[in-house]
Design a protein around this motif. Structure first.
Motif, short mmCIF file in Angstrom:
data_model
loop_
_atom_site.label_atom_id
_atom_site.label_comp_id
_atom_site.label_asym_id
_atom_site.label_seq_id
_atom_site.Cartn_x
_atom_site.Cartn_y
_atom_site.Cartn_z
N PHE A 1 39.98 38.34 34.05
CA PHE A 1 39.80 37.68 35.34
C PHE A 1 41.01 36.81 35.63
O PHE A 1 41.40 35.97 34.83
CB PHE A 1 38.56 36.79 35.32
N GLU A 2 41.60 36.98 36.81
CA GLU A 2 42.68 36.09 37.24
C GLU A 2 42.17 34.99 38.15
O GLU A 2 42.69 33.89 38.15
CB GLU A 2 43.77 36.90 37.94
N SER A 3 41.17 35.31 38.94
CA SER A 3 40.53 34.31 39.80
C SER A 3 39.13 34.77 40.13
O SER A 3 38.81 35.96 40.03
CB SER A 3 41.34 34.10 41.09
N CYS A 4 38.29 33.82 40.52
CA CYS A 4 36.91 34.12 40.89
C CYS A 4 36.78 34.00 42.40
O CYS A 4 37.23 33.02 43.00
CB CYS A 4 35.95 33.17 40.19
N THR A 5 36.14 34.99 43.02
CA THR A 5 35.95 34.97 44.47
C THR A 5 34.52 34.66 44.88
O THR A 5 34.28 34.24 46.01
CB THR A 5 36.36 36.32 45.08
N ALA A 6 33.55 34.87 43.98
CA ALA A 6 32.15 34.61 44.36
C ALA A 6 31.28 34.48 43.12
O ALA A 6 31.51 35.14 42.10
CB ALA A 6 31.62 35.74 45.25
N VAL A 7 30.28 33.61 43.22
CA VAL A 7 29.21 33.51 42.23
C VAL A 7 27.91 33.71 42.99
O VAL A 7 27.55 32.89 43.84
CB VAL A 7 29.20 32.14 41.52
N MET A 8 27.21 34.82 42.71
CA MET A 8 26.06 35.21 43.52
C MET A 8 24.79 35.23 42.67
O MET A 8 24.80 35.77 41.55
CB MET A 8 26.27 36.61 44.10
N PRO A 9 23.69 34.67 43.17
CA PRO A 9 22.43 34.75 42.43
C PRO A 9 21.84 36.16 42.52
O PRO A 9 21.99 36.85 43.54
CB PRO A 9 21.53 33.74 43.16
N THR B 1 39.15 38.65 40.90
CA THR B 1 40.30 39.53 40.93
C THR B 1 40.87 39.72 39.53
O THR B 1 40.76 38.84 38.66
CB THR B 1 41.40 38.96 41.84
N THR B 2 41.48 40.88 39.32
CA THR B 2 42.19 41.19 38.08
C THR B 2 43.63 41.53 38.46
O THR B 2 44.02 41.45 39.62
CB THR B 2 41.54 42.37 37.35
N ALA B 3 44.41 41.94 37.48
CA ALA B 3 45.82 42.23 37.74
C ALA B 3 45.99 43.37 38.73
O ALA B 3 46.94 43.38 39.51
CB ALA B 3 46.52 42.58 36.42
#
Length: 423
Positions: free
Chosen positions: A222-230, A244-246
């Protein structure tokens, strides 16, 4: 603690705050005004009171994302039975950082009770939530000018004072009853300050602050997180973390329970993460609640289906609910050009090919039996559907489907009702 001050909500100040005052507008102020809807009478009164208290014209700071789009929230924050107003703003005399003010209504007008300086210059998200009984907390996601560095702060208002009960760098978060125990928790995805993998941190209400209960390490890819969803599956609750990944995007699934947070499936969490990886060309294909019942399915993309006219348009996708002991799967075709998913029988997996008749029409053929199974057409909304079933509406078009006679009634029903335009 600042003493409450009575202020007069003059109509002249209200007129100024609507954008008609004698002051210059920079590019950022113009952007804020373009996004600003017309304030309600109550919002105007609050703005006027705060403007008079400050002695100059404030600029409201609108959240850039999230469900809460207004910079003014009304709620009973301190649990005294009457609503307060929380306002996010900037003002020239206080610098570029966002400020947060709480106002109370004393029967005659709005009174400034307290104000604090925020963590940065922009507001990404804003919401109210109750972590303790009989009170409401305010969650503010701040960001710097390029919106890259984000900071979450949770405020509690009591005894006429704003207190910070949690302060955390973040990339995405979710607040809710994660483990179905009747108490709201806070899950925050953040990157480490130094080398290492991103983590998902779970905060729970303590005596006077939100306390860190657990930190779960996520995939190092993981390079960054865009969402945390229940998400939920039956009585089991969890979270889907997307980021996102590379080379694109990927997802992981976390189960929430009395034992805390655990990656699922436990024996092959990284394998599941690898299967969920999507290329940059499929950035719009994200985990989705396909049924609207709270279960978020993770997309796993197969090899692109080659067609003569549209080699990079159609992709076979398996949507997986990993919270089940035996993961549930929904199979079908994703149209990357029009961003919809067409559900197909799982028995067709690996046995179909697509023929593009034109830009608007395409067909699915089962290669194992050399039989046409269905035809799909993208048509204007006002076009007569004829023999086609009106399966879904896009922004300016609709998706029409005609299932061949060789399909069973169960297959026809699944195809006709399984079309989903993705968010």
């Amino acid at each position: 603690m600042r003493k409450p001050m009575r202020v007069c909500a003059a109509l002249l100040c209200c007129f100024v705050l609507c954008g008609c005052g004698d002051f210059s507008l920079g590019a950022r102020n113009i952007e804020e005004l373009l996004r600003a809807p017309r304030p309600t009478a109550r919002q105007s009164a609050v703005q006027s009171a705060l403007n008079t208290y400050l002695g100059e014209t404030l600029q409201l700071k609108y959240p850039r994302t999230g469900r809460q789009t207004e910079p003014v929230i009304f709620a009973d924050f301190d649990g005294d039975g009457s609503e307060e107003a929380a306002v996010l703003y900037t003002v020239e005399s206080k610098g570029k950082n966002v400020h947060l003010a709480i106002l109370e209504h004393d029967g005659d007008g709005w009174v400034i009770s307290d104000e604090v300086r925020g963590l940065s210059t922009e507001v990404m998200q804003l919401e109210s939530a109750g972590f303790w009984e009989d009170s409401v907390q305010l969650l503010v996601g701040y960001a710097n000018s390029n919106l890259m560095d984000k900071y979450l702060e949770v405020y509690e208002y009591r005894d006429d004072t704003l207190y910070s009960v949690c302060k955390q760098p973040y990339q995405a978060y979710f607040s809710g009853d994660l483990d179905a125990d009747g108490v709201r928790e806070l899950a925050v995805a953040s990157s480490p300050s130094g080398p290492g993998a991103m983590s998902l941190q779970m905060f729970v209400p303590g005596d006077s602050a939100l306390e860190l209960m657990q930190s779960l390490t996520l995939s190092e890819q993981f390079e960054s997180c865009t969402a945390v969803m229940p998400t939920r599956s039956g009585l089991v609750t969890g979270l889907v973390v997307d980021g996102t990944t590379a080379n694109g995007s990927a997802s992981c699934v976390v189960r929430c329970g009395k034992a805390g947070l655990t990656l699922v499936p436990r024996d092959a969490a990284d394998a599941a993460f690898q299967r969920s990886r999507r290329s940059g060309a499929l950035s719009l294909l994200c985990p989705t609640d396909l049924s609207g019942r709270g279960t978020v399915f993770v997309p796993e993309v197969g090899a692109r289906i080659q067609t003569l006219q549209s080699a990079s348009r159609f992709y076979p996708v398996e949507w997986v609910d990993y919270l089940k002991d035996e993961p549930a799967v929904r199979y079908g075709i994703y149209d990357a050009q029009y961003h919809y998913f067409m559900r197909l029988p799982v028995a067709w997996r690996g046995k179909i090919s697509i023929t593009s008749i034109s830009e608007s029409d395409w067909q699915i053929v089962r290669e194992d039996v050399s039989r046409l199974m269905c035809t799909v057409r993208i048509a204007p909304l006002n076009e007569n559907s004829g023999i086609y079933y009106d399966a879904a509406h896009l922004a300016e078009n609709k998706v029409l489907v005609h299932v061949a006679d060789g399909c069973s009634q169960a297959e026809q029903a699944l195809i006709y009702t399984g079309m989903r335009v993705l968010d």
